[in-house]
Motif scaffolding. Structure first.
Motif, PDB file in Angstrom:
ATOM      1  N   ALA A 181       0.839  -1.208   0.000  1.00 23.52           N
ATOM      2  CA  ALA A 181       0.000   0.000   0.000  1.00 23.52           C
ATOM      3  C   ALA A 181       0.872   1.257   0.000  1.00 23.52           C
ATOM      4  CB  ALA A 181      -0.935  -0.002   1.201  1.00 23.52           C
ATOM      5  N   VAL A 213       2.496   1.485  -3.741  1.00 20.86           N
ATOM      6  CA  VAL A 213       1.655   1.935  -4.853  1.00 20.86           C
ATOM      7  C   VAL A 213       1.112   3.345  -4.635  1.00 20.86           C
ATOM      8  CG1 VAL A 213       0.984  -0.418  -5.454  1.00 20.86           C
ATOM      9  CG2 VAL A 213      -0.522   0.945  -4.017  1.00 20.86           C
ATOM     10  N   ASN A 214       1.211   3.842  -3.416  1.00 20.73           N
ATOM     11  CA  ASN A 214       0.723   5.199  -3.178  1.00 20.73           C
ATOM     12  C   ASN A 214       1.825   6.254  -3.217  1.00 20.73           C
ATOM     13  OD1 ASN A 214      -2.301   5.358  -2.533  1.00 20.73           O
ATOM     14  ND2 ASN A 214      -1.655   3.529  -1.432  1.00 20.73           N
ATOM     15  N   ARG A 216      -3.407   8.884   3.565  1.00 17.17           N
ATOM     16  CA  ARG A 216      -3.853   8.272   2.320  1.00 17.17           C
ATOM     17  C   ARG A 216      -3.675   6.752   2.370  1.00 17.17           C
ATOM     18  NH1 ARG A 216      -0.898   9.952  -3.034  1.00 17.17           N
ATOM     19  NH2 ARG A 216      -1.360  12.066  -2.342  1.00 17.17           N
ATOM     20  N   ALA A 259      -6.623   3.944   2.315  1.00 11.95           N
ATOM     21  CA  ALA A 259      -6.573   2.837   1.348  1.00 11.95           C
ATOM     22  C   ALA A 259      -6.697   1.494   2.066  1.00 11.95           C
ATOM     23  CB  ALA A 259      -5.273   2.894   0.547  1.00 11.95           C
ATOM     24  N   ARG A 292      -9.487  -1.659   2.085  1.00  9.02           N
ATOM     25  CA  ARG A 292      -9.106  -3.068   1.963  1.00  9.02           C
ATOM     26  C   ARG A 292      -9.672  -3.894   3.112  1.00  9.02           C
ATOM     27  NH1 ARG A 292      -7.854  -4.009  -3.068  1.00  9.02           N
ATOM     28  NH2 ARG A 292      -6.180  -2.689  -3.834  1.00  9.02           N
TER      29      ARG A 292
HETATM   30  C1  LIG Z   1      -3.665   7.315  -5.049  1.00  9.82           C
HETATM   31  C2  LIG Z   1      -3.271   5.879  -4.976  1.00  9.82           C
HETATM   32  O1  LIG Z   1      -2.322   5.460  -5.595  1.00  9.82           O
HETATM   33  N1  LIG Z   1      -4.007   5.129  -4.168  1.00  9.82           N
HETATM   34  C3  LIG Z   1      -3.738   3.709  -3.979  1.00  9.82           C
HETATM   35  C4  LIG Z   1      -3.224   3.456  -2.580  1.00  9.82           C
HETATM   36  O2  LIG Z   1      -3.109   2.046  -2.325  1.00  9.82           O
HETATM   37  C5  LIG Z   1      -4.241   1.246  -2.561  1.00  9.82           C
HETATM   38  C6  LIG Z   1      -3.856  -0.215  -2.397  1.00  9.82           C
HETATM   39  O3  LIG Z   1      -3.628  -0.572  -1.100  1.00  9.82           O
HETATM   40  C7  LIG Z   1      -4.802   1.445  -3.968  1.00  9.82           C
HETATM   41  O4  LIG Z   1      -6.003   0.730  -4.105  1.00  9.82           O
HETATM   42  C8  LIG Z   1      -5.008   2.917  -4.236  1.00  9.82           C
HETATM   43  O5  LIG Z   1      -5.404   3.082  -5.567  1.00  9.82           O
END
Ligand SMILES: CC(=O)N[C@H]1CO[C@H](CO)[C@@H](O)[C@@H]1O
Ligand SMILES: *[C@@H]1O[C@H](CO)[C@@H](O)[C@H](O)[C@H]1NC(C)=O
Ligand SMILES: *[C@@H]1O[C@H](CO)[C@@H](O)[C@H](O)[C@H]1NC(C)=O
Ligand SMILES: *[C@@H]1O[C@H](CO)[C@@H](O)[C@H](O)[C@H]1NC(C)=O
Length: 352
Positions: free
Chosen positions: A193, A196-197, A225, A229, A233
């Motif tokens: 998480a 990817v953020n 953020r 996220a 989940r």
């Molecule tokens: C903005 C962004 O990238 N949000 C992501 C943060 O992480 C979760 C996965 O755990 C994604 O689903 C989001 O899209």
């Protein structure tokens, strides 16, 4: 001898205070005083984590900060729920949530703690606070990307954060059972998480605002953020069952319970759990449930913080009190402020 012993004990007390209550300390000097003492005294570390602690005493500070960051975010995300991220014994250890069993809530707290540790290590690297890492060397000054802009400044070295967080957090999971497979999975989902953020910030250079040269660097997002996220989940977390394999018939992986195809594995980004959650209405040490007696609730809310749901139908107590505050403040030339005193009768509700 007596004096030395005394100062060691003092040091341990100081460090326990730091980890448990988060008081600010000039840690680098404490670290210099002896990794052994410190690593032996931090409550709740597994033996392999103590080894890592001894070899990387500088990192343990960031790791502790990260665990706290994750747990504070957990309390924020669940403040209006019966389970509010406070568990039996959670004040005693950096990893006090271990008593939570294999529930969804355990899945969330493992993921958010792992995310917090990843985040704090990566941040400490960027700040130059750790000896083995710094800015991402692959995104060094001047390298031109395919899109025609160039890397500049300090890009956060997320890979280092992921690696060390994995090494440290996964070091607890040595049992070869469904619970530890679950924890490993959720630890990874938490790290993922953060990964990817990550975002990219850019700055333009050039005459009068033209963007002839653009330099960019990767940064960590606000931790909120990541908390949001992972909360999403959590709501969609998947129930899994062990898949037994080999001659020993030990759990070798976890597979989705409800799936059309057999033996289907959950996605890496999903949170998974192996036990149904209790309702968290009553105190139960076995599940880490504190119960909701004494929790404040909202009489008009239909949500999880409403008194009906929060108090599990036991009813609630009403406390009346007068709220007083300063209001209608006027600034007088020159120089004082004059306010009126406002007050209001309000009520507070707590579960029976
Ligand atoms: C903005 C962004 O990238 N949000 C992501 C943060 O992480 C979760 C996965 O755990 C994604 O689903 C989001 O899209
Ligand atoms: C990290 O580094 C910054 C700047 O060098 C410093 O102000 C801060 O105190 C350090 N934090 C820790 C926890 O060592
Ligand atoms: C969380 O719940 C526990 C027990 O129900 C309670 O003692 C604590 O005050 C709650 N924390 C918050 C922030 O509401
Ligand atoms: C209680 O819930 C209502 C309705 O959801 C909301 O408007 C109100 O702000 C809440 N009160 C408090 C004190 O949180």
């Amino acid at each position: 001898m007596g004096l030395r012993r005394h100062s060691r004990i003092m040091l341990a007390v100081v460090f326990l205070t730091y980890f448990v209550y988060g008081n600010f300390l000039a840690l680098s000097s404490v670290v210099a005083l002896g990794a052994n003492i410190i690593c032996n005294k931090i409550p709740g570390l597994a033996p392999r984590q103590r080894l890592i602690c001894r070899s990387r005493p500088d990192a343990i500070v960031a790791i502790g900060e990260g665990a706290k960051l994750g747990q504070a975010e957990c309390r924020f995300q669940f403040q209006n729920f019966r389970w509010n991220c406070t568990n039996v014994g959670s004040e005693l250890s950096m990893f006090g949530y271990e008593r939570l069993g294999g529930s969804k809530e355990a899945a969330f707290i493992y993921a958010i703690t792992s995310a917090g540790v990843t985040y704090a290590i990566t941040q400490a690297c960027s700040l130059g606070n750790l000896s083995n890492c710094g800015c991402d060397q692959d995104k060094r000054d001047g390298q031109i990307t395919d899109d025609g802009w160039r890397w500049g400044g300090c890009s956060a070295d997320i890979r280092y954060g992921l690696k060390l967080a994995r090494k440290f957090m996964d070091a607890r999971e040595i049992a070869k059972n469904a619970r530890s497979l679950m924890n490993l999975h959720n630890n990874r989902a938490g790290r993922k998480a953060v990964k990817v953020n990550m975002s990219t910030d850019c700055k333009c250079h050039g005459v009068s605002g033209s963007c002839t040269v653009k330099t960019c660097w990767t940064t960590l997002p606000p931790f909120r953020r990541i908390g949001d996220a992972l909360r999403k989940r959590y709501r969609k977390s998947k129930f899994v069952v062990p898949y037994l394999g080999g001659r020993s018939r030990r759990p070798i992986s976890l597979v989705l319970k409800r799936s059309k195809r057999p033996h289907r594995k959950p996605r890496r980004s999903h949170l998974i759990y192996v036990e149904k959650s209790p309702n968290y209405c009553d105190y139960d040490e076995a599940t880490g449930s504190l119960g909701t007696v004494g929790r404040s609730c909202n009489r008009t809310s239909q949500g999880p913080d409403g008194c009906d749901l929060m108090c599990c139908g036991r009813g609630y107590n009403t406390h009346q009190y007068t709220r007083v505050w300063q209001c209608s403040c006027k600034f007088h030339w020159c120089c004082y402020v004059e306010c009126l005193r406002c007050s209001e009768r309000t009520e507070q509700y707590t579960c029976k």
